[in-house]
Write a protein that holds these residues in place. Structure first.
Motif, PDB file in Angstrom:
ATOM      1  N   LEU A 141     -60.994 -29.490  29.248  1.00  0.00           N
ATOM      2  CA  LEU A 141     -61.758 -30.735  29.604  1.00  0.00           C
ATOM      3  C   LEU A 141     -61.612 -31.747  28.479  1.00  0.00           C
ATOM      4  N   SER A 142     -61.733 -31.225  27.201  1.00  0.00           N
ATOM      5  CA  SER A 142     -61.464 -31.971  26.085  1.00  0.00           C
ATOM      6  C   SER A 142     -60.244 -32.891  25.927  1.00  0.00           C
ATOM      7  N   ARG A 143     -59.084 -32.099  26.194  1.00  0.00           N
ATOM      8  CA  ARG A 143     -57.827 -32.977  26.659  1.00  0.00           C
ATOM      9  C   ARG A 143     -57.604 -33.745  27.683  1.00  0.00           C
ATOM     10  N   SER A 144     -58.485 -33.697  28.765  1.00  0.00           N
ATOM     11  CA  SER A 144     -58.198 -34.679  29.766  1.00  0.00           C
ATOM     12  C   SER A 144     -59.153 -35.994  29.251  1.00  0.00           C
ATOM     13  N   MET A 145     -59.695 -36.041  28.312  1.00  0.00           N
ATOM     14  CA  MET A 145     -60.304 -37.225  27.736  1.00  0.00           C
ATOM     15  C   MET A 145     -59.399 -37.955  26.712  1.00  0.00           C
ATOM     16  N   ALA A 146     -59.640 -39.213  26.953  1.00  0.00           N
ATOM     17  CA  ALA A 146     -58.431 -40.199  26.193  1.00  0.00           C
ATOM     18  C   ALA A 146     -59.074 -40.063  24.650  1.00  0.00           C
ATOM     19  N   VAL A 147     -57.906 -39.968  23.664  1.00  0.00           N
ATOM     20  CA  VAL A 147     -57.933 -40.592  22.299  1.00  0.00           C
ATOM     21  C   VAL A 147     -56.884 -41.564  22.031  1.00  0.00           C
ATOM     22  N   ARG A 148     -57.190 -42.921  22.422  1.00  0.00           N
ATOM     23  CA  ARG A 148     -56.340 -43.966  22.429  1.00  0.00           C
ATOM     24  C   ARG A 148     -55.773 -43.929  21.067  1.00  0.00           C
ATOM     25  N   PRO A 149     -54.368 -44.336  20.835  1.00  0.00           N
ATOM     26  CA  PRO A 149     -53.646 -44.482  19.766  1.00  0.00           C
ATOM     27  C   PRO A 149     -54.432 -45.532  18.704  1.00  0.00           C
ATOM     28  N   ARG A 150     -54.262 -45.157  17.503  1.00  0.00           N
ATOM     29  CA  ARG A 150     -54.749 -46.145  16.494  1.00  0.00           C
ATOM     30  C   ARG A 150     -53.927 -47.410  16.203  1.00  0.00           C
ATOM     31  N   ALA A 151     -52.496 -47.289  16.567  1.00  0.00           N
ATOM     32  CA  ALA A 151     -51.448 -48.416  16.312  1.00  0.00           C
ATOM     33  C   ALA A 151     -50.404 -48.403  17.541  1.00  0.00           C
ATOM     34  N   GLY A 152     -50.537 -49.412  18.272  1.00  0.00           N
ATOM     35  CA  GLY A 152     -49.709 -49.494  19.466  1.00  0.00           C
ATOM     36  C   GLY A 152     -50.046 -48.908  20.675  1.00  0.00           C
ATOM     37  N   ARG A 153     -49.079 -48.378  21.590  1.00  0.00           N
ATOM     38  CA  ARG A 153     -49.412 -47.875  22.969  1.00  0.00           C
ATOM     39  C   ARG A 153     -49.375 -46.390  22.834  1.00  0.00           C
TER      40      ARG A 153
ATOM     41  N   ALA B  79     -49.082 -42.267  20.259  1.00  0.00           N
ATOM     42  CA  ALA B  79     -49.368 -41.823  18.935  1.00  0.00           C
ATOM     43  C   ALA B  79     -48.306 -40.475  19.328  1.00  0.00           C
ATOM     44  N   TRP B  80     -48.218 -39.976  18.170  1.00  0.00           N
ATOM     45  CA  TRP B  80     -47.738 -38.355  18.008  1.00  0.00           C
ATOM     46  C   TRP B  80     -48.759 -37.551  18.325  1.00  0.00           C
ATOM     47  N   PHE B  81     -48.673 -36.483  19.440  1.00  0.00           N
ATOM     48  CA  PHE B  81     -49.759 -35.568  19.607  1.00  0.00           C
ATOM     49  C   PHE B  81     -49.228 -34.267  19.365  1.00  0.00           C
ATOM     50  N   SER B  82     -49.743 -33.163  19.079  1.00  0.00           N
ATOM     51  CA  SER B  82     -49.388 -31.826  18.965  1.00  0.00           C
ATOM     52  C   SER B  82     -50.873 -30.877  19.501  1.00  0.00           C
ATOM     53  N   ASP B  83     -50.315 -30.044  20.324  1.00  0.00           N
ATOM     54  CA  ASP B  83     -51.303 -29.183  20.856  1.00  0.00           C
ATOM     55  C   ASP B  83     -50.647 -27.642  20.729  1.00  0.00           C
ATOM     56  N   ILE B  84     -50.034 -27.405  19.706  1.00  0.00           N
ATOM     57  CA  ILE B  84     -49.064 -26.178  19.643  1.00  0.00           C
ATOM     58  C   ILE B  84     -49.571 -24.839  20.184  1.00  0.00           C
ATOM     59  N   GLY B  85     -50.899 -24.614  19.887  1.00  0.00           N
ATOM     60  CA  GLY B  85     -51.556 -23.300  20.420  1.00  0.00           C
ATOM     61  C   GLY B  85     -51.481 -22.433  19.105  1.00  0.00           C
ATOM     62  N   ASN B  86     -52.037 -21.032  19.428  1.00  0.00           N
ATOM     63  CA  ASN B  86     -52.349 -20.282  18.197  1.00  0.00           C
ATOM     64  C   ASN B  86     -51.073 -19.878  17.523  1.00  0.00           C
ATOM     65  N   THR B  87     -51.143 -19.720  16.226  1.00  0.00           N
ATOM     66  CA  THR B  87     -49.836 -19.233  15.563  1.00  0.00           C
ATOM     67  C   THR B  87     -48.700 -20.197  15.484  1.00  0.00           C
ATOM     68  N   GLY B  88     -48.784 -21.280  15.937  1.00  0.00           N
ATOM     69  CA  GLY B  88     -47.735 -22.229  16.283  1.00  0.00           C
ATOM     70  C   GLY B  88     -47.484 -23.345  14.926  1.00  0.00           C
ATOM     71  N   THR B  89     -46.317 -23.918  15.045  1.00  0.00           N
ATOM     72  CA  THR B  89     -46.100 -24.884  14.040  1.00  0.00           C
ATOM     73  C   THR B  89     -45.370 -26.090  14.345  1.00  0.00           C
TER      74      THR B  89
END
Length: 582
Positions: free
Chosen positions: A424-436, A438-448
């Protein structure tokens, strides 16, 4: 990335919520439905009632919700253990008053015995959206609300000793245990009655007396220890002050006014067909438990106790959640004052490592996931139930399972709990700070995840990097900027961040959750020759929250730009990152 700017996010979660009143309620035009990075302050309008809709109706991206539904479905099927994670589930999401999703899967009744022998298909009962669940410890919230109603009526004082209301409680050094310590699990009680009430005592009066006679394990107020004994005692206290049984109080003062028709203790036989089965019990010899409370101590007290015994549906629980988000009222019926609700969602055990409200658990990422914040409240139940309400996004996430059917030993469902809330949290928008985007990562546990530049050639002996970061993950997960002269050995770049919730001073990595704000970040790297930079997001083995975004990357040297991530995103090599417009 690309042209265009948005303003800085609003003030930090806890200060805004705890100081905001009705006059601080924002409008959708100010904040926008579905915005995770523009949190609401204050309660939802008192007139807000649940209405059915779609994710799009509430400004949400449906993709994360559909994806987690598939995961829930998979968890109802046998895995490597030879059995499913849980027999069945009903999930429900509310955002800004809109019921945006309901999902039912698996079996309400599936097994014939405790070893997992499946019933013939004709005898199995599928989950439905209106399936009734044993809510287990979520019952503690109903007891807490009932107690706080007495506080509002000046019949109960949170700071007063419990023994002032229940004199028989004063034994074994418990004379100074307060009502608030029962609500916050800081009384000093051990976790459970010993011996179990059903096993050690012959009847209900002797079992009630045993609860009040229970000794302390720790000095009152010295530490947090979750204990059923706290809410058992509080339930007795409510009964003493009202002159009514707890089930009557809950029905007349909470569920009745709110129209929660399927919520209560000891459900009638006429509703059995809709009730999810729980465990096949041999000790005590109860067989397949269905329609009676699973918790043995609550069962031995006649099915009504302050710590367990409530049965409910996802829809009814959504009504309770919306009533809390509304500041204690729903459809014209007020069950609590706004200041009481605010107090219940405020930490009252400062000075201890844990946090806890008055009855409500707070900021528990293991089941609140990406909805976690200092004012996010909720509770779980041993039978497999989860209830989360997030005032900052005006959201409710409910996942009800019968995970103990047929055997409590089949494992924890915390991964499912966290995934449901985080979606539910990821269904909500986080508008980019600059431009249209942004780089997003939701790699999950133990990820890099890494975002890496090629070799940069400084114009003098230093390189300066600036960027925006939105970090909403477990505090042990980190976003670091690293530098390398050979592309093999990497060293952390000291960073200074500014913005609501940002770490103070210079740090080697960024972490945190609950602030829901963009930070402006700067770092300086000594360089005697070509240097490469990389943004590295690393997650440990548990809990990842909503995720991390990086935007507006700019690297300068000698007063000139040597890398502009907005105008040349191809200058960055992404692994585990992807462009996101929301």
């Amino acid at each position: 990335m690309r042209a265009g700017k948005l303003g800085v996010a609003a003030m930090t979660a806890v200060l805004a919520f705890t100081t905001a009143g009705a006059s601080a309620i924002a409008t959708p035009e100010q904040h926008g439905s579905g915005r995770f990075d523009r949190p609401w302050h204050g309660f939802a309008p008192a007139r807000t009632v649940l209405r059915d809709g779609t994710p799009a109706d509430a400004g949400l991206d449906p993709a994360p919700l559909r994806a987690v539904e598939q995961r829930i479905d998979a968890w109802t099927k046998p895995g490597t253990s030879g059995h499913p994670l849980f027999s069945g589930a009903v999930g429900l999401y509310v955002h800004d008053g809109v019921v945006v999703d309901r999902h039912a899967v698996g079996g309400a009744l599936r097994y014939a015995d405790g070893t997992g022998t499946e019933l013939p298909p004709s005898e199995q009962v599928p989950m439905r959206e209106d399936t009734i669940f044993d809510m287990a410890s979520i019952s503690k919230l109903f007891t807490s609300v009932a107690a706080m109603q007495l506080v509002e009526r000046h019949q109960l004082d949170l700071a007063a000793p419990v023994a002032g209301y229940l004199p028989e409680f004063a034994v074994h050094g418990k004379g100074q245990v307060t009502v608030q310590q029962l609500l916050t699990h800081t009384s000093g009680f051990d976790a459970d009655p010993s011996p179990p009430l059903w096993q050690g005592y012959p009847d209900i009066p002797s079992r009630r007396a045993a609860v009040l006679d229970s000794p302390l394990k720790f000095a009152p107020g010295s530490r947090y220890l979750y204990s059923d004994l706290n809410l058992m005692t509080l339930g007795f206290l409510v009964e003493k002050l009202t002159g009514a049984t707890l089930d009557t109080v809950v029905r007349e003062k909470i569920t009745g006014p709110l129209g929660m028709r399927d919520t209560g203790y000891n459900p009638p036989a006429g509703k059995l067909a809709r009730i999810a089965a729980t465990e096949f019990q041999t000790t005590p010899p109860r067989g397949m438990v269905r329609g009676q409370v699973h918790d043995e101590n609550a069962w031995s007290l006649g099915g009504v106790s302050g710590h367990a015994g409530v049965f409910s549906t996802a829809r009814d629980m959504a009504v309770l959640g919306q009533a809390i988000l509304n500041g204690g009222t729903y459809a014209g019926h007020r069950i609590l004052r706004e200041d009481t609700v605010r107090a219940m969602l405020t930490n009252h055990i400062e000075g201890l490592p844990e946090v806890h409200g008055l009855g409500f658990e707070l900021d528990e990422m293991f089941y609140m996931g990406g909805l976690s914040s200092p004012v996010t409240g909720g509770h779980t139940g041993y039978t497999g139930t989860t209830f989360v309400l997030d005032p900052e996004s005006r959201s409710v996430a409910i996942l009800l399972t019968n995970r103990v059917h047929p055997n409590r030993g089949w494992g924890s469902i915390n991964d499912a709990r966290e995934a449901w809330a985080t979606a539910l949290s990821r269904s909500m928008a986080v508008r980019p700070r600059a431009g249209r985007d942004a780089w997003f990562s939701d790699i999950g546990n133990t990820g890099t995840a890494t975002l890496t530049t090629g070799p940069l050639r400084p114009r003098n002996d230093s390189v300066r990097a600036s960027f925006s970061a939105f970090v909403d993950t477990e505090t042990s997960d980190t976003l670091a900027l690293e530098a390398s002269t050979d592309g093999v050995a990497w060293q952390p770049v000291p960073l200074r961040a500014s913005g609501p919730g940002a770490p103070e001073g210079v740090v080697n990595a960024l972490s945190g959750h609950g602030h829901r704000s963009w930070w402006h970040v700067r770092g300086e790297i000594p360089a005697n020759g070509p240097v490469s930079l990389r943004w590295r997001y690393s997650a440990d083995k548990s809990y990842t929250g909503r995720g991390v975004l990086v935007d507006g990357i700019r690297v300068t040297s000698g007063g000139r730009t040597i890398l502009d991530g907005e105008h040349d995103p191809s200058s960055l090599t992404a692994s585990g990152w992807r462009p996101s417009t929301r």
